[in-house]
Design a protein around this motif. Structure first.
Motif, PDB file in Angstrom:
ATOM      1  N   PRO A  62       0.836  -1.097  -0.002  1.00 36.12           N
ATOM      2  CA  PRO A  62       0.034  -0.148  -0.060  1.00 36.12           C
ATOM      3  C   PRO A  62       0.658   1.187   0.058  1.00 36.12           C
ATOM      4  N   PHE A  63       0.399   2.438  -0.621  1.00 29.90           N
ATOM      5  CA  PHE A  63       0.810   3.765  -0.832  1.00 29.90           C
ATOM      6  C   PHE A  63       2.123   3.647  -1.489  1.00 29.90           C
ATOM      7  N   GLY A  97      -4.598   3.235   0.467  1.00 32.17           N
ATOM      8  CA  GLY A  97      -3.155   2.855   0.041  1.00 32.17           C
ATOM      9  C   GLY A  97      -3.261   2.396  -1.485  1.00 32.17           C
ATOM     10  N   TRP A  98      -4.359   2.497  -1.833  1.00 35.55           N
ATOM     11  CA  TRP A  98      -4.383   1.617  -3.100  1.00 35.55           C
ATOM     12  C   TRP A  98      -5.542   2.439  -4.046  1.00 35.55           C
ATOM     13  N   CYS A 129      -8.228  -9.548 -20.848  1.00 37.97           N
ATOM     14  CA  CYS A 129      -6.974 -10.737 -20.708  1.00 37.97           C
ATOM     15  C   CYS A 129      -7.116 -11.346 -19.243  1.00 37.97           C
ATOM     16  N   GLY A 130      -8.058 -11.173 -18.362  1.00 36.59           N
ATOM     17  CA  GLY A 130      -8.249 -11.684 -17.211  1.00 36.59           C
ATOM     18  C   GLY A 130      -7.318 -11.473 -16.003  1.00 36.59           C
ATOM     19  N   GLY A 131      -6.546 -10.566 -16.330  1.00 36.83           N
ATOM     20  CA  GLY A 131      -5.365 -10.175 -15.278  1.00 36.83           C
ATOM     21  C   GLY A 131      -6.151  -9.613 -13.735  1.00 36.83           C
ATOM     22  N   HIS A 132      -5.517 -10.036 -12.877  1.00 35.22           N
ATOM     23  CA  HIS A 132      -5.957  -9.702 -11.407  1.00 35.22           C
ATOM     24  C   HIS A 132      -5.805  -8.282 -11.495  1.00 35.22           C
ATOM     25  N   LEU A 133      -6.815  -7.342 -11.090  1.00 36.12           N
ATOM     26  CA  LEU A 133      -6.762  -6.084 -10.759  1.00 36.12           C
ATOM     27  C   LEU A 133      -6.863  -5.955  -9.423  1.00 36.12           C
ATOM     28  N   GLY A 134      -7.911  -6.276  -8.707  1.00 34.56           N
ATOM     29  CA  GLY A 134      -7.947  -6.152  -7.101  1.00 34.56           C
ATOM     30  C   GLY A 134      -9.209  -6.828  -6.614  1.00 34.56           C
ATOM     31  N   HIS A 149     -13.925  -0.040  -5.851  1.00 34.20           N
ATOM     32  CA  HIS A 149     -13.040  -0.884  -6.116  1.00 34.20           C
ATOM     33  C   HIS A 149     -11.495  -0.504  -5.755  1.00 34.20           C
ATOM     34  N   CYS A 150     -11.038  -1.500  -5.283  1.00 38.08           N
ATOM     35  CA  CYS A 150      -9.430  -1.562  -4.522  1.00 38.08           C
ATOM     36  C   CYS A 150      -8.663  -1.802  -5.577  1.00 38.08           C
ATOM     37  N   ILE A 151      -7.856  -1.176  -6.345  1.00 38.96           N
ATOM     38  CA  ILE A 151      -7.147  -1.811  -7.298  1.00 38.96           C
ATOM     39  C   ILE A 151      -5.584  -1.666  -7.129  1.00 38.96           C
ATOM     40  N   ASN A 152      -4.980  -2.628  -7.750  1.00 36.79           N
ATOM     41  CA  ASN A 152      -3.426  -2.520  -7.740  1.00 36.79           C
ATOM     42  C   ASN A 152      -3.017  -1.536  -8.779  1.00 36.79           C
TER      43      ASN A 152
END
Length: 163
Positions: A62-63, A97-98, A129-134, A149-152
């Motif tokens: 985070p952050f 933090g995201w 593409c199926g990529g994990h976002l959060g 929506h807590c996203i990386n």
């Protein structure tokens, strides 16, 4: 009686271990998406941090995201395939933090579930593409959608709106 109790406890333990070992992985097959690549291709195209998050559902610290404080108008796209995911106008400061958004661009993301932490969470991944976002949580702004929506940040790139 002690032998019966011991046998019962041991049986339950063995059955529960076997049940968990037989569960299929929650990892999504890239074969079901418009953009489909081998893991070797993803590794060659993504940074190690992007690969860890997008392909292995890791979570960035985070952050640390450069995208956390962006406020200028624009679009956040998938770092793996360029799919449009979120707009700045739906971004808000959650204090987590995201990068956080109260909604996605329609058709940009897809949803699944994961129980990596021992309880069910709603996962957000790229619809192309199926990529994990959060993950998405129900503690967002009450005056809009109520969703967060807590996203990386490492899973996205920002494209500023042309002036």
């Amino acid at each position: 009686m002690k032998k019966l109790l011991l046998f019962t406890v041991l049986s339950v333990f063995l059955i529960s271990c076997n049940g968990n070992a037989q569960k299929k992985s929650d990892k999504k097959s890239s074969e079901n998406y418009e953009v489909s690549k081998t893991e070797a291709e993803w590794k060659a195209e993504l940074t190690s941090d992007q690969y860890a998050v997008l392909r292995n559902a890791a979570t960035e610290t985070p952050f640390t995201s450069d995208l956390l404080d962006i406020k200028e108008p624009g679009t956040f796209v998938c770092a793996a395939c360029g799919q449009e995911l979120y707009e700045t106008k739906y971004k808000f400061k959650s204090g987590t933090g995201w990068p956080s958004f109260d909604r996605a661009i329609e058709g940009g993301v897809a949803y699944g579930s994961d129980s990596k932490l021992g309880y069910q969470r709603d996962e957000v991944h790229c619809a192309r593409c199926g990529g994990h976002l959060g993950h998405v949580f129900n503690d967002g702004p009450a005056e809009t959608t109520g969703k967060r929506h807590c996203i990386n940040g490492v899973a996205m790139k920002f494209i500023a709106e042309e002036k």
